[in-house]
Design a protein around this motif. Structure first.
Motif, PDB file in Angstrom:
ATOM      1  N   PRO A 175       0.818  -1.210   0.000  1.00 55.79           N
ATOM      2  CA  PRO A 175       0.000   0.000   0.000  1.00 55.79           C
ATOM      3  C   PRO A 175       0.858   1.269   0.000  1.00 55.79           C
ATOM      4  CG  PRO A 175      -0.954  -1.603   1.462  1.00 55.79           C
ATOM      5  CD  PRO A 175       0.370  -2.165   1.001  1.00 55.79           C
ATOM      6  N   PHE A 176       0.239   2.344  -0.464  1.00 60.43           N
ATOM      7  CA  PHE A 176       1.005   3.540  -0.825  1.00 60.43           C
ATOM      8  C   PHE A 176       1.727   4.213   0.334  1.00 60.43           C
ATOM      9  CE2 PHE A 176      -3.310   4.764   0.113  1.00 60.43           C
ATOM     10  CZ  PHE A 176      -3.197   5.954   0.799  1.00 60.43           C
ATOM     11  N   ASN A 177       1.305   3.940   1.553  1.00 56.46           N
ATOM     12  CA  ASN A 177       1.981   4.622   2.653  1.00 56.46           C
ATOM     13  C   ASN A 177       2.692   3.644   3.590  1.00 56.46           C
ATOM     14  OD1 ASN A 177      -0.334   3.494   3.542  1.00 56.46           O
ATOM     15  ND2 ASN A 177      -1.160   5.348   4.486  1.00 56.46           N
ATOM     16  N   SER A 178       3.165   2.540   3.025  1.00 58.71           N
ATOM     17  CA  SER A 178       3.779   1.496   3.838  1.00 58.71           C
ATOM     18  C   SER A 178       5.159   1.888   4.339  1.00 58.71           C
ATOM     19  CB  SER A 178       3.914   0.224   3.009  1.00 58.71           C
ATOM     20  OG  SER A 178       4.652  -0.737   3.706  1.00 58.71           O
TER      21      SER A 178
ATOM     22  N   ARG B 168       0.890  10.066   9.836  1.00 61.46           N
ATOM     23  CA  ARG B 168       1.524   9.008   9.047  1.00 61.46           C
ATOM     24  C   ARG B 168       2.631   9.576   8.152  1.00 61.46           C
ATOM     25  NH1 ARG B 168      -0.064   3.186   8.733  1.00 61.46           N
ATOM     26  NH2 ARG B 168       1.360   2.436   7.157  1.00 61.46           N
ATOM     27  N   ASN B 169       2.352  10.698   7.496  1.00 60.68           N
ATOM     28  CA  ASN B 169       3.389  11.309   6.661  1.00 60.68           C
ATOM     29  C   ASN B 169       4.536  11.848   7.507  1.00 60.68           C
ATOM     30  OD1 ASN B 169       2.544  10.993   3.876  1.00 60.68           O
ATOM     31  ND2 ASN B 169       0.776  12.238   4.435  1.00 60.68           N
ATOM     32  N   ALA B 170       4.226  12.363   8.702  1.00 62.87           N
ATOM     33  CA  ALA B 170       5.301  12.803   9.599  1.00 62.87           C
ATOM     34  C   ALA B 170       6.182  11.621   9.977  1.00 62.87           C
ATOM     35  CB  ALA B 170       4.708  13.453  10.846  1.00 62.87           C
TER      36      ALA B 170
ATOM     37  N   GLY C  42      15.557   3.234   4.037  1.00 64.10           N
ATOM     38  CA  GLY C  42      15.115   4.604   3.878  1.00 64.10           C
ATOM     39  C   GLY C  42      15.059   5.098   2.449  1.00 64.10           C
ATOM     40  N   ILE C  43      15.275   4.220   1.477  1.00 63.61           N
ATOM     41  CA  ILE C  43      15.154   4.589   0.054  1.00 63.61           C
ATOM     42  C   ILE C  43      13.778   4.136  -0.430  1.00 63.61           C
ATOM     43  CG2 ILE C  43      16.111   4.308  -2.270  1.00 63.61           C
ATOM     44  CD1 ILE C  43      18.086   5.628  -0.425  1.00 63.61           C
ATOM     45  N   PRO C  44      12.881   5.055  -0.726  1.00 60.85           N
ATOM     46  CA  PRO C  44      11.544   4.641  -1.168  1.00 60.85           C
ATOM     47  C   PRO C  44      11.604   3.936  -2.522  1.00 60.85           C
ATOM     48  CG  PRO C  44      11.588   6.985  -0.602  1.00 60.85           C
ATOM     49  CD  PRO C  44      13.005   6.515  -0.653  1.00 60.85           C
ATOM     50  N   ARG C  45      10.652   3.073  -2.737  1.00 65.20           N
ATOM     51  CA  ARG C  45      10.623   2.294  -3.958  1.00 65.20           C
ATOM     52  C   ARG C  45      10.460   3.120  -5.224  1.00 65.20           C
ATOM     53  NH1 ARG C  45       9.833  -3.323  -4.663  1.00 65.20           N
ATOM     54  NH2 ARG C  45      11.453  -4.189  -3.335  1.00 65.20           N
ATOM     55  N   ASN C  46       9.613   4.145  -5.168  1.00 63.57           N
ATOM     56  CA  ASN C  46       9.374   4.943  -6.365  1.00 63.57           C
ATOM     57  C   ASN C  46       8.852   6.313  -5.958  1.00 63.57           C
ATOM     58  OD1 ASN C  46       6.323   5.036  -6.497  1.00 63.57           O
ATOM     59  ND2 ASN C  46       6.608   2.813  -6.523  1.00 63.57           N
ATOM     60  N   PRO C  47       8.831   7.261  -6.885  1.00 61.92           N
ATOM     61  CA  PRO C  47       8.498   8.638  -6.511  1.00 61.92           C
ATOM     62  C   PRO C  47       7.013   8.886  -6.290  1.00 61.92           C
ATOM     63  CG  PRO C  47       9.101   8.521  -8.831  1.00 61.92           C
ATOM     64  CD  PRO C  47       9.299   7.155  -8.270  1.00 61.92           C
ATOM     65  N   PHE C  48       6.165   7.865  -6.463  1.00 61.60           N
ATOM     66  CA  PHE C  48       4.734   8.105  -6.347  1.00 61.60           C
ATOM     67  C   PHE C  48       4.122   7.558  -5.062  1.00 61.60           C
ATOM     68  CE2 PHE C  48       4.509   8.392 -11.246  1.00 61.60           C
ATOM     69  CZ  PHE C  48       4.876   9.733 -11.190  1.00 61.60           C
ATOM     70  N   ILE C  49       4.788   6.611  -4.391  1.00 59.11           N
ATOM     71  CA  ILE C  49       4.298   6.294  -3.049  1.00 59.11           C
ATOM     72  C   ILE C  49       4.582   7.510  -2.164  1.00 59.11           C
ATOM     73  CG2 ILE C  49       4.470   3.794  -3.204  1.00 59.11           C
ATOM     74  CD1 ILE C  49       7.179   3.946  -1.830  1.00 59.11           C
TER      75      ILE C  49
ATOM     76  N   ALA D   5       6.163   8.037   0.570  1.00 61.64           N
ATOM     77  CA  ALA D   5       7.546   8.234   1.006  1.00 61.64           C
ATOM     78  C   ALA D   5       8.384   8.818  -0.130  1.00 61.64           C
ATOM     79  CB  ALA D   5       8.140   6.905   1.475  1.00 61.64           C
ATOM     80  N   GLY D   6       8.212   8.285  -1.328  1.00 58.74           N
ATOM     81  CA  GLY D   6       8.983   8.774  -2.473  1.00 58.74           C
ATOM     82  C   GLY D   6       8.615  10.209  -2.816  1.00 58.74           C
ATOM     83  N   ALA D   7       7.346  10.530  -2.747  1.00 57.52           N
ATOM     84  CA  ALA D   7       6.909  11.888  -3.064  1.00 57.52           C
ATOM     85  C   ALA D   7       7.454  12.878  -2.043  1.00 57.52           C
ATOM     86  CB  ALA D   7       5.387  11.943  -3.125  1.00 57.52           C
ATOM     87  N   LEU D   8       7.582  12.435  -0.782  1.00 55.22           N
ATOM     88  CA  LEU D   8       8.194  13.308   0.225  1.00 55.22           C
ATOM     89  C   LEU D   8       9.649  13.594  -0.138  1.00 55.22           C
ATOM     90  CD1 LEU D   8       6.615  11.702   3.412  1.00 55.22           C
ATOM     91  CD2 LEU D   8       6.444  14.134   2.817  1.00 55.22           C
ATOM     92  N   VAL D   9      10.370  12.594  -0.610  1.00 58.16           N
ATOM     93  CA  VAL D   9      11.764  12.804  -1.024  1.00 58.16           C
ATOM     94  C   VAL D   9      11.821  13.774  -2.209  1.00 58.16           C
ATOM     95  CG1 VAL D   9      13.812  11.724  -2.024  1.00 58.16           C
ATOM     96  CG2 VAL D   9      12.616  10.600  -0.138  1.00 58.16           C
ATOM     97  N   VAL D  10      10.920  13.592  -3.173  1.00 59.05           N
ATOM     98  CA  VAL D  10      10.928  14.475  -4.350  1.00 59.05           C
ATOM     99  C   VAL D  10      10.655  15.920  -3.920  1.00 59.05           C
ATOM    100  CG1 VAL D  10       9.870  14.970  -6.586  1.00 59.05           C
ATOM    101  CG2 VAL D  10      10.205  12.591  -5.869  1.00 59.05           C
TER     102      VAL D  10
END
Lengths: 302, 302, 302, 302
Positions: free
Chosen positions: B92-95, B162-164, B104-111, B113-118
């Motif tokens: 799921p998208f916020n796993s 959750r995002n925090a 700590g490396i998200p799988r892709n830029p759309f989950i 976690a990845g979008a937070l990195v972007v």
């Protein structure tokens, strides 16, 4: 488009990478292949074939045949999608973890667990899954000499504990219905079919022809053919599917024998072979060659 | 192709499904939207726009804006791919699970976690990530009235534990470099941009135009544009990407506001909106409408 | 039993191991401790204390204080066991994975997530969790000079992203009710209390005295004291609890400052300290010293 | 202590719970047992036996025999602890997940995977693991009539896909060395031994006697006996070990036949039996009876 020139250009471009990576080592028949081999073939939708390098030399197809087994099961009208998913796994190809969290339903038909379910279905539908597959490949490739390599099949069987574990595990959920030893035999035999780049590019043409077989008869509906291409793109190259889509941008299916089949819907099919694998099990020179192909021709689906 | 007729046909076909599913309920501003809304727009590569239903009515873009943030970071020449992967997540998208196993490396830029990195990268590159994004969207859509909905941003923030957690977790691996509260502010604001189907279809045209912006200047290389399309196809619809590829066969990005943007490379961009979501967070009527589009036009990438 | 002779014998026996392992390095105040320190104290149920080596030298208690916070919350009659489990985690002490699979309910009160919940409860019950804890420790140890080390607390806070992630994550499930920054402050302060082996052995006596405090008043019922001992045995030494039970066979709780408290129910409490840690975060010389203790005295619970 | 009176008091106290829970249903021989059965026996270290209810009625021992197989392998001086861990699993008893993350080394000898490894070792050491075990149990219980129930063994085998998966999976890591079908036979036979509470309490006495057998000869060193007790306490009741330690506070091993063996080191052994299980596979009335025992006698290890 002048496919022959493109192939020759690609062969020159990837030459420095041929020999990189490592051949699969878990069975002797794969480990002993000359890592400097490289071949590539293109079959257009009308059946004309172009090739370069070792494009007519047979190699061990391994997981590539999973595409064809899948097509035969869907063609038979099976309710396969109730037994196997269509999502990328996000885990290595032989993982048991996800299978446990998801009650014995494999994520997709190309991870080992999913391919075992597909073979189980074909066995139930036909009574002889591996022979049915071999006959289909002979017809589509036009090569009646295609055969199993018994040495490979026996090696697979001797190293088959992990697949036996997967099969018994799914059987415990009722998602495998044939006896596990029978299923494993057919599974290992289908991995042991030997084919050349030319054979595979021809045999896969139904995916570029929206479901039509070599003889013009219909194997799959247009929608079913599209579905297989979609599954190849999202799940066809183990846990590197995203990277492959990113670099190559074509539906593709790889095998640990070093082969990769790719599809340009409506145009042509490709097969490339070079035994050296990257750490995720895909041919190093093979992925580069397909990357060059889409760059040179602009024929990515994106 | 007569896009207007196609849109009208689709609107009739999906009418029975409009209102199915449930609007996102975790923030009041989304839960209160009329579930019977449906709109769809197509923008061709020359900038002509076609629409049906509520195609000019603004809605909350939510995750759809992640595509544009990603494009801005890549356009700036950032080494983003060392901080975020390009593989489907399989979760799921916020796993948090996968994030832990992969340091700590998200799988892709759309989950998430990845979008937070972007967003963290865009903040570092520009000093004001959300304003930069809004200005870009105004220019590409040609709509200078685009704005944030402060009520949505505040709701997101109030439900942001959750995002925090994701942001602090990645910060513990050194993969977030801005202060977490600053990052979260920009992240929530970018989710709170209001746009119509017409605005979004226009703004996404650079993905169908191989990297060219509305004014003809180059935002991305052809290769970078292709890469974003590939990531959208493999990762753009949460953990239903395989299913979406299977049914629709186009690169797409959905948001829990009920919108979905899709791309036919070289041809056009589409945006559909209807608030009722399926259990994986994608618009029920939206996915069906895109499915109808590829069936009616044959414009799937497969 | 002549505890003093036993302690002196142990000190000789473990001398070759003192200095093995590595002090915790994630905060400067711990990394700079002299790794050759070794102290051990025994307090019998009547309050007589025996000691050897650096047994009167204060060190950073770290996770050891979690035992006392737990006792205070249970003593207040809180329904804690609805918010945190009592099973070993089977995963490293700060894992988010299990927390996700189990909807924000930590496995036990000694992993970081569980200890955050316990501190959150104490904060709710008392309004000032860390001061309440400090006062309790002063009374039980009879040492009114016990204090926080502000440098340690600030270091913890500066490296606190992982704990912030845990707290926000549980808050997203409603299992943390105080504001996260407030909670983290109290959590970090309680880790930063400085105590000697003598102080800790005395303070923990209620666990050997079936719930009776130093002044003879009842803190816990006999059953509650037994429960805390059971949780210490099964969960008190991070993911090495099985190994610790196997080697030492006593309820114990360790901290990354190099201290370990252990209990012989009905007899005595022990505290050992030596800063060098094994790869699972327990003091190398400390575990060996406790192993020697049970071997020399036969006072294992098994 | 008057064990007979204690037993009679317990029998009265737990009577309302006898019949609660559900017998194991995965094999017919277990499902058909009368759920109202209840028996309990105590054997003191001198061999005197006390009993109440159905204490002399044989039942299916199931996982309880894993304690004895473990003892026999350790007694033979095997390097077992290099092949299996001693930590609680934190997951259900037949989980493959942890096994995958930890490369085929089971967490402890009482989860199914670990017990398969122990049986594999006993088979290698003796050539006939199940007969060796049966002979040992006959000698220690003094009951030469102990026997396998072939119907149970066959049922286990017919439902054995999950265990076959575990065995093949560990074989793929080299951690199983006998042929999987042979191993499974011995594994299923050892689960199918029938014994009464009296038989089991007597047979387990070596754990209360610090390693001494019924005839006074030494089976295990004092340290080895302590180790088995420690593993029972931390891992003996599936994923409820923490809860069991918390409530009962004794080393214990349960089986899905409804039996539980427990040890008071230096004092006595207990066996209780009642077929109704809780959702984690432990006898409902059995756990309550042991809880009552430690409450009434104060003989918890804590």
């Amino acid at each position: 488009m002048d496919y022959q020139s493109v192939l020759e250009r690609i062969a020159r471009d990837v030459a420095p990478q041929v020999g990189s990576g490592r051949p699969a080592e878990y069975i002797p028949a794969l480990a002993s292949v000359d890592p400097r081999r490289f071949g590539m073939a293109i079959a257009d939708v009308d059946g004309k074939v172009y090739g370069v390098g070792d494009w007519q030399r047979p190699f061990s197809t391994q997981s590539i045949t999973k595409v064809f087994t899948l097509a035969l099961v869907l063609a038979a009208g099976d309710d396969l999608w109730e037994r196997v998913g269509r999502e990328p796994s996000g885990n290595p190809f032989n993982s048991l973890v996800q299978l446990e969290y998801e009650n014995g339903i494999p994520r997709n038909p190309f991870i080992n667990a999913g391919a075992l379910v597909v073979t189980d279905r074909l066995q139930t539908l036909t009574g002889d899954a591996s022979s049915e597959l071999l006959e289909f490949l002979r017809q589509e490739s036009g090569n009646p000499g295609l055969a199993f390599d018994p040495e490979v099949a026996e090696s697979e069987s001797a190293h088959g504990d992990r697949n036996a574990a997967l099969a018994h595990f799914m059987a415990s959920y009722g998602n495998i219905t044939n006896p596990v030893p029978t299923l494993l035999d057919h599974y290992f035999w289908q991995c042991a079919i030997e084919m050349s780049c030319a054979d595979l590019a021809l045999a896969a043409r139904f995916l570029a022809r929206h479901g039509l077989r070599a003889d013009g008869s219909r194997l799959l509906t247009r929608s079913e053919a599209k579905q297989i291409n979609a599954v190849m793109l999202t799940c066809g190259t183990y846990d590197a599917a995203g990277e492959f889509a990113h670099r190559v941008g074509l539906p593709g299916k790889s095998g640990v024998g070093g082969g990769i089949v790719a599809v340009v819907p409506g145009r042509c099919t490709l097969c490339v072979w070079s035994p050296g694998l990257d750490e995720r099990g895909n041919s190093v020179a093979g992925v580069t060659a397909l990357d060059r192909f889409t760059t040179l021709t602009g024929l990515s689906v994106f």
